[in-house]
Design a protein around this motif. Structure first.
Motif, PDB file in Angstrom:
ATOM      1  N   SER A 114       0.824  -1.207   0.000  1.00 26.73           N
ATOM      2  CA  SER A 114       0.000   0.000   0.000  1.00 26.73           C
ATOM      3  C   SER A 114       0.861   1.261   0.000  1.00 26.73           C
ATOM      4  O   SER A 114       0.539   2.251  -0.656  1.00 26.73           O
ATOM      5  CB  SER A 114      -0.933  -0.003   1.215  1.00 26.73           C
ATOM      6  OG  SER A 114      -1.683   1.175   1.263  1.00 26.73           O
ATOM      7  N   ALA A 115       1.978   1.210   0.730  1.00 30.69           N
ATOM      8  CA  ALA A 115       2.834   2.390   0.862  1.00 30.69           C
ATOM      9  C   ALA A 115       3.562   2.757  -0.429  1.00 30.69           C
ATOM     10  O   ALA A 115       3.921   3.923  -0.617  1.00 30.69           O
ATOM     11  CB  ALA A 115       3.847   2.165   1.981  1.00 30.69           C
ATOM     12  N   VAL A 116       3.781   1.805  -1.331  1.00 30.60           N
ATOM     13  CA  VAL A 116       4.536   2.117  -2.551  1.00 30.60           C
ATOM     14  C   VAL A 116       3.667   2.749  -3.635  1.00 30.60           C
ATOM     15  O   VAL A 116       4.195   3.330  -4.582  1.00 30.60           O
ATOM     16  CB  VAL A 116       5.278   0.884  -3.123  1.00 30.60           C
ATOM     17  CG1 VAL A 116       6.242   0.307  -2.113  1.00 30.60           C
ATOM     18  CG2 VAL A 116       4.333  -0.161  -3.657  1.00 30.60           C
ATOM     19  N   TRP A 117       2.343   2.657  -3.496  1.00 34.72           N
ATOM     20  CA  TRP A 117       1.432   3.192  -4.512  1.00 34.72           C
ATOM     21  C   TRP A 117       1.047   4.636  -4.190  1.00 34.72           C
ATOM     22  O   TRP A 117       0.789   4.983  -3.044  1.00 34.72           O
ATOM     23  CB  TRP A 117       0.169   2.335  -4.610  1.00 34.72           C
ATOM     24  CG  TRP A 117       0.425   1.041  -5.301  1.00 34.72           C
ATOM     25  CD1 TRP A 117       0.843  -0.121  -4.727  1.00 34.72           C
ATOM     26  CD2 TRP A 117       0.320   0.783  -6.694  1.00 34.72           C
ATOM     27  NE1 TRP A 117       0.999  -1.089  -5.683  1.00 34.72           N
ATOM     28  CE2 TRP A 117       0.685  -0.568  -6.895  1.00 34.72           C
ATOM     29  CE3 TRP A 117      -0.050   1.552  -7.796  1.00 34.72           C
ATOM     30  CZ2 TRP A 117       0.684  -1.158  -8.159  1.00 34.72           C
ATOM     31  CZ3 TRP A 117      -0.053   0.958  -9.046  1.00 34.72           C
ATOM     32  CH2 TRP A 117       0.312  -0.373  -9.225  1.00 34.72           C
ATOM     33  N   VAL A 153       2.575   4.347  -9.941  1.00 31.80           N
ATOM     34  CA  VAL A 153       1.268   4.704 -10.487  1.00 31.80           C
ATOM     35  C   VAL A 153       0.760   3.670 -11.492  1.00 31.80           C
ATOM     36  O   VAL A 153      -0.413   3.665 -11.822  1.00 31.80           O
ATOM     37  CB  VAL A 153       1.239   6.115 -11.133  1.00 31.80           C
ATOM     38  CG1 VAL A 153       1.414   7.195 -10.079  1.00 31.80           C
ATOM     39  CG2 VAL A 153       2.260   6.255 -12.244  1.00 31.80           C
ATOM     40  N   HIS A 154       1.668   2.792 -11.972  1.00 32.83           N
ATOM     41  CA  HIS A 154       1.234   1.770 -12.929  1.00 32.83           C
ATOM     42  C   HIS A 154       2.193   0.583 -12.883  1.00 32.83           C
ATOM     43  O   HIS A 154       3.409   0.754 -12.867  1.00 32.83           O
ATOM     44  CB  HIS A 154       1.194   2.330 -14.350  1.00 32.83           C
ATOM     45  CG  HIS A 154       0.754   1.326 -15.369  1.00 32.83           C
ATOM     46  ND1 HIS A 154      -0.554   0.963 -15.525  1.00 32.83           N
ATOM     47  CD2 HIS A 154       1.463   0.589 -16.263  1.00 32.83           C
ATOM     48  CE1 HIS A 154      -0.647   0.047 -16.496  1.00 32.83           C
ATOM     49  NE2 HIS A 154       0.567  -0.202 -16.945  1.00 32.83           N
ATOM     50  N   HIS A 155       1.605  -0.607 -12.874  1.00 31.30           N
ATOM     51  CA  HIS A 155       2.372  -1.847 -12.999  1.00 31.30           C
ATOM     52  C   HIS A 155       1.707  -2.695 -14.067  1.00 31.30           C
ATOM     53  O   HIS A 155       0.488  -2.834 -14.087  1.00 31.30           O
ATOM     54  CB  HIS A 155       2.377  -2.625 -11.674  1.00 31.30           C
ATOM     55  CG  HIS A 155       2.890  -4.028 -11.805  1.00 31.30           C
ATOM     56  ND1 HIS A 155       4.234  -4.321 -11.935  1.00 31.30           N
ATOM     57  CD2 HIS A 155       2.236  -5.215 -11.846  1.00 31.30           C
ATOM     58  CE1 HIS A 155       4.377  -5.638 -12.040  1.00 31.30           C
ATOM     59  NE2 HIS A 155       3.188  -6.203 -11.992  1.00 31.30           N
ATOM     60  N   GLN A 156       2.521  -3.240 -14.957  1.00 30.97           N
ATOM     61  CA  GLN A 156       2.015  -4.147 -15.984  1.00 30.97           C
ATOM     62  C   GLN A 156       3.040  -5.233 -16.197  1.00 30.97           C
ATOM     63  O   GLN A 156       4.235  -4.967 -16.307  1.00 30.97           O
ATOM     64  CB  GLN A 156       1.786  -3.414 -17.304  1.00 30.97           C
ATOM     65  CG  GLN A 156       1.316  -4.324 -18.416  1.00 30.97           C
ATOM     66  CD  GLN A 156       0.973  -3.574 -19.686  1.00 30.97           C
ATOM     67  OE1 GLN A 156       1.007  -2.355 -19.729  1.00 30.97           O
ATOM     68  NE2 GLN A 156       0.633  -4.303 -20.725  1.00 30.97           N
ATOM     69  N   VAL A 205      -4.042   5.569 -10.355  1.00 33.43           N
ATOM     70  CA  VAL A 205      -3.168   4.408 -10.492  1.00 33.43           C
ATOM     71  C   VAL A 205      -3.894   3.308 -11.259  1.00 33.43           C
ATOM     72  O   VAL A 205      -5.117   3.218 -11.236  1.00 33.43           O
ATOM     73  CB  VAL A 205      -2.664   3.884  -9.129  1.00 33.43           C
ATOM     74  CG1 VAL A 205      -1.854   4.943  -8.402  1.00 33.43           C
ATOM     75  CG2 VAL A 205      -3.799   3.404  -8.259  1.00 33.43           C
ATOM     76  N   THR A 206      -3.092   2.486 -11.947  1.00 29.87           N
ATOM     77  CA  THR A 206      -3.631   1.383 -12.739  1.00 29.87           C
ATOM     78  C   THR A 206      -2.693   0.180 -12.624  1.00 29.87           C
ATOM     79  O   THR A 206      -1.511   0.320 -12.305  1.00 29.87           O
ATOM     80  CB  THR A 206      -3.757   1.766 -14.225  1.00 29.87           C
ATOM     81  OG1 THR A 206      -2.500   2.282 -14.683  1.00 29.87           O
ATOM     82  CG2 THR A 206      -4.837   2.808 -14.442  1.00 29.87           C
ATOM     83  N   THR A 251       6.644  -3.563 -16.679  1.00 29.42           N
ATOM     84  CA  THR A 251       6.873  -2.127 -16.734  1.00 29.42           C
ATOM     85  C   THR A 251       6.247  -1.536 -15.485  1.00 29.42           C
ATOM     86  O   THR A 251       5.062  -1.771 -15.211  1.00 29.42           O
ATOM     87  CB  THR A 251       6.219  -1.502 -17.980  1.00 29.42           C
ATOM     88  OG1 THR A 251       6.736  -2.134 -19.149  1.00 29.42           O
ATOM     89  CG2 THR A 251       6.472  -0.003 -18.044  1.00 29.42           C
ATOM     90  N   ASN A 252       7.043  -0.812 -14.723  1.00 29.62           N
ATOM     91  CA  ASN A 252       6.569  -0.120 -13.530  1.00 29.62           C
ATOM     92  C   ASN A 252       6.800   1.368 -13.725  1.00 29.62           C
ATOM     93  O   ASN A 252       7.928   1.793 -14.007  1.00 29.62           O
ATOM     94  CB  ASN A 252       7.311  -0.624 -12.286  1.00 29.62           C
ATOM     95  CG  ASN A 252       7.056  -2.089 -12.050  1.00 29.62           C
ATOM     96  OD1 ASN A 252       5.924  -2.541 -12.126  1.00 29.62           O
ATOM     97  ND2 ASN A 252       8.106  -2.848 -11.779  1.00 29.62           N
TER      98      ASN A 252
END
Length: 140
Positions: A34-37, A118-121, A43-44, A105-106
């Motif tokens: 939770s803390a890293v977002w 803000v985004h992780h895929q 965010v997605t 991709t982060n």
């Protein structure tokens, strides 16, 4: 670039934020995840095989399900490469889950003196081999 920071220091902080994300994942630490977002930005997340997950609450619920589920995978981040574009940081890396590899991709945004996700895929990738493994240096 943040006042008093050098490009190398910014890249090191970005890679540290990426490592923190993977530590939260590997240790199944919902609080750290939770803390890293980011909280103030949209965010997605695109988990392999899932539909897009949008919004902080939904993204964190998806991670809670993954991290606390009976099939929560062991993960290792490999060959992370970082690039910074003003206040946006992009890290591309391989993820090893068991014998399988994903490429991820982060995307992070600058927050004070650090970076927030803000985004992780991630999606399927061939095993990184000697000839096609990305270099272990930062990109820019």
């Amino acid at each position: 670039m943040a006042t008093g920071s050098s490009p190398a220091r910014d890249r090191a902080k970005l890679l540290f934020a990426n490592e923190t994300f993977y530590r939260a994942f590997a240790e199944r630490d919902v609080t750290l995840m939770s803390a890293v977002w980011a909280e103030e930005e949209p965010v997605t997340c695109l988990h392999p095989g899932w539909p897009p997950v949008e919004g902080r609450d939904s993204v964190l619920q998806s991670w809670h399900a993954i991290l606390t589920g009976p099939a929560s995978p062991d993960i290792e981040c490999l060959h992370a490469r970082a690039g910074i574009h003003r206040d946006t940081g992009i890290v591309i890396c391989y993820e090893r889950i068991g014998q399988d590899y994903l490429i991820a991709t982060n995307i992070f945004i600058r927050s004070g003196d650090g970076w927030l996700l803000v985004h992780h895929q991630s999606g399927a990738a061939p095993e990184p081999g000697e000839g096609n493994a990305p270099p272990r240096r930062s990109i820019n």
